[in-house]
Design a protein around this motif. Sequence first.
Motif, mmCIF file in Angstrom:
data_model
loop_
_atom_site.group_PDB
_atom_site.id
_atom_site.type_symbol
_atom_site.label_atom_id
_atom_site.label_comp_id
_atom_site.label_asym_id
_atom_site.label_seq_id
_atom_site.Cartn_x
_atom_site.Cartn_y
_atom_site.Cartn_z
ATOM 1 N N VAL A 91 0.856 -1.186 0.000
ATOM 2 C CA VAL A 91 0.000 0.000 0.000
ATOM 3 C C VAL A 91 0.893 1.238 0.000
ATOM 4 N N GLY B 168 1.442 5.667 -1.306
ATOM 5 C CA GLY B 168 0.765 6.937 -1.519
ATOM 6 C C GLY B 168 1.500 8.065 -0.833
ATOM 7 N N THR C 199 -2.994 10.779 2.639
ATOM 8 C CA THR C 199 -4.044 10.212 1.793
ATOM 9 C C THR C 199 -4.862 9.146 2.518
ATOM 10 N N LYS D 8 -3.253 6.022 3.931
ATOM 11 C CA LYS D 8 -2.707 4.692 3.647
ATOM 12 C C LYS D 8 -2.905 3.734 4.820
ATOM 13 N N THR D 9 -2.520 4.184 6.023
ATOM 14 C CA THR D 9 -2.611 3.292 7.183
ATOM 15 C C THR D 9 -4.059 2.917 7.463
ATOM 16 N N THR E 83 -6.488 2.865 5.289
ATOM 17 C CA THR E 83 -6.919 1.961 4.214
ATOM 18 C C THR E 83 -6.408 0.554 4.452
ATOM 19 N N THR E 84 -5.142 0.431 4.907
ATOM 20 C CA THR E 84 -4.571 -0.894 5.182
ATOM 21 C C THR E 84 -5.387 -1.612 6.252
ATOM 22 N N ASP F 24 2.052 -1.576 4.959
ATOM 23 C CA ASP F 24 1.779 -0.138 5.015
ATOM 24 C C ASP F 24 3.101 0.600 4.903
ATOM 25 N N GLY G 184 4.449 7.472 3.884
ATOM 26 C CA GLY G 184 3.997 8.475 2.924
ATOM 27 C C GLY G 184 5.189 9.219 2.359
ATOM 28 N N VAL H 61 -2.938 4.737 -2.974
ATOM 29 C CA VAL H 61 -4.003 5.446 -2.288
ATOM 30 C C VAL H 61 -3.952 6.917 -2.691
#
Length: 424
Positions: A230, A232, A236, A238-239, A241-242, A314, A317, A348
């Motif tokens: 993952v 990005g 955004t 990322k964490t 979303t993960t 993850d 960024g 992401v």
Amino acid sequence: MARVIDVTWIVVGAVVAVLLLALVIGLVLARRRRVSLGDEDRQPSRPAGYQGTGQISFSSGTAVQERPDTAEPEPAPSGPEPVAVSPEPVTPEPVTPEPVTPDPVATEPAPAAPKEEILPAEGRLERLRGRLAGSRSAFGQGLIGLLGGGELDEASWEEVEDTLLLADLGQETASELIGRLRTEMAAKGVRTPEQARGVLRQVLVEALSPGLDRSVRALPHEGKPAVVLVAGVNGTGKTTTTGKLARVLVAGGRTVVLGAADTFRAAAAEQLVTWGERAGAEVVRGPEGADPASVAFEAVKHAGEVGADAVLLDTAGRLHTKTGLMDELGKVKRVVSRHGEVDEVLLVLDATTGQNGVVQAKVFAEVVDVTGIVLTKLDGTAKGGIVFRVQRELGVPVKLVGLGEGPDDLAPFEPAAFVDALLN
């Protein structure tokens, strides 16, 4: 006279006899003395611990006898004088110890069960369609109002184009859509809003390429867990979303390991541990500032050892304008690939960033082979057109969309359901 002489010889004889006796006795005594001295010379030396007249001091475990200065020295032993031989100094070969690298990772065990009930992934986008209110107002309703008024002149088509541009479709995508709309509306003789809605829906769904494979490759294969990277820029999601993706997989009966390869942000690992607890997934983490590639590698290795179905990594960024950070992302993927191929690279993007998000996506695609897009914060923007644009310009499908801050507000992207939500 003769009698006097006899007495004299008797006295002389007696004296001579006494002298001879004394001489014999003296010789005997002298001989005994020599024998005694010879036996004493052959007596054994005294032991090192003898305590008769000296004191014992210890050094390095060896006893040394010290005698007082007044003591007579012992007689030197007979025979040749011993020669002291000093052994040649032996220089030991230098031994270079092997470098010991401490294990950079720690594994947070998964809880027995998730702390929260996880909603099924199926139908999530339908349930969350109300979150697209902003995009619906600016995109769908505006277009239907323009297209449903009957035959359009050039000024009206310019308004349609402006609406598409404001929704962040981009010039090329907007021009392509307008060409399709003009052709279809003329062919079907559209005169009412309902007819316009039907044509618009058909054109928009086709523009999203519904035939693309949007499944997230997160299932084990050949006895190895699936590896999902993952990536990005900062901020955004990322964490988040993960963690949400882990919940989707766990809800489907899969076992998941999370890899906290974002080692630069102090709270990233802790945040991922919290998501692991909510999803029921193990978390492999390293100390702050550790090598992200090393942590990612250990996470994939651990996932294989425990027989997990998928490992989600993850990453930190990074700004798409920073070459060094982007190169590091490429390194993470290369290192992980030594243990097993990366099955999915999810990029992401923040849907609210519009054009900047597309630029970011292009740069990331040059560094790693992006296989899918995750659009977050889609509920907070009127620019839902970025979905069309990012797919067209990258040739990569949007696979997931974030429509809220709840733990289950990550939905698989379905083109038809998305367009229906826009045009509701």
